[in-house]
Motif scaffolding. Structure first.
Motif: not given
Ligand code: SF4
Length: 212
Positions: A139-145, A151-152, A157-161
């Motif tokens: 989500d927006t928090h996981v993406f940003r942090v 870590l990414a 978004r999918d690439k960050v995952e």
């Protein structure tokens, strides 16, 4: 890429900071879970939790929700962002669950993703919450942090995952997801991250703390 030692230290500190990593949405069964998760897109869990008690009183199951009058449903969920689209999706989702899944929430990514209002992230949240399979919803928090901690590095978004998942064992994904959300809400805020107060500042390449 983070070294193994640094990753273990991150997990250890997160565990100390947030010993009970779990969803802040209030739900007690599959129906309430899927409805809450759909409502929570682009909306705070707090706001969703304020609305769901009256929503679940009026529509306590897939059958009742599938028969809802859209205007009535919109009235109840009006405080939620994008309430019109979400009302439409909720009714269609409930209709599909009744017609295609005999009234039971599907328990596979494919089945969940076939429902209205459920994209990759929402399906991942449900699969992870129900312990059906390891998932790492972004989500927006996981993406940003994740990006601030490096870590990414991707802006997609999918690439960050993908990048975060590669670095941790699947059994750690669920708690890491919750920890990143907790940290994003409380410390690593979008507009002004509180680096001076952050217990991860010495591990974080984006820290602006003088002590890091
Ligand atoms: S040090 Fe700052 S940028 Fe890094 S995780 Fe903490 S609050 Fe976020």
């Amino acid at each position: 890429m983070w070294s193994e030692t640094k990753k273990q230290e991150l997990l250890r500190r997160f565990g100390k900071l947030y010993p009970d990593p779990k969803s802040e949405l209030t739900f007690s069964n599959d129906f309430e879970l899927v409805v809450s998760v759909i409502l929570s897109a682009q909306c705070t869990d707090k706001k969703v939790n304020e609305v769901t008690p009256s929503l679940f009183r009026a529509y306590p199951n897939f059958k009742r929700l599938s028969e809802a009058e859209i205007a009535e449903l919109e009235k109840i969920i009006r405080p939620i962002n994008y309430y019109r689209t979400k009302a439409r999706n909720l009714i269609r989702m409930a209709q599909s669950v009744r017609e295609e899944f005999r009234g039971k929430l599907p328990q596979t990514r494919e089945g969940l993703s076939s429902l209205h209002g459920i994209g990759r992230k929402t399906a991942s949240v449900i699969l992870s919450e129900k312990n059906i399979e390891p998932a790492f919803p972004v989500d927006t928090h996981v993406f940003r942090v994740s990006r601030r901690l490096k870590l990414a590095r991707s802006k997609v978004r999918d690439k960050v995952e993908e990048q975060v998942k590669k670095q941790f064992e699947p059994p750690r994904w669920r708690e890491l997801h919750h920890w990143l959300i907790f940290h994003g809400r409380r410390i690593c805020k979008a507009q002004r991250p509180l680096c001076e107060e952050c217990a991860l500042s010495d591990l974080c390449a984006s820290s602006t703390s003088k002590n890091s």
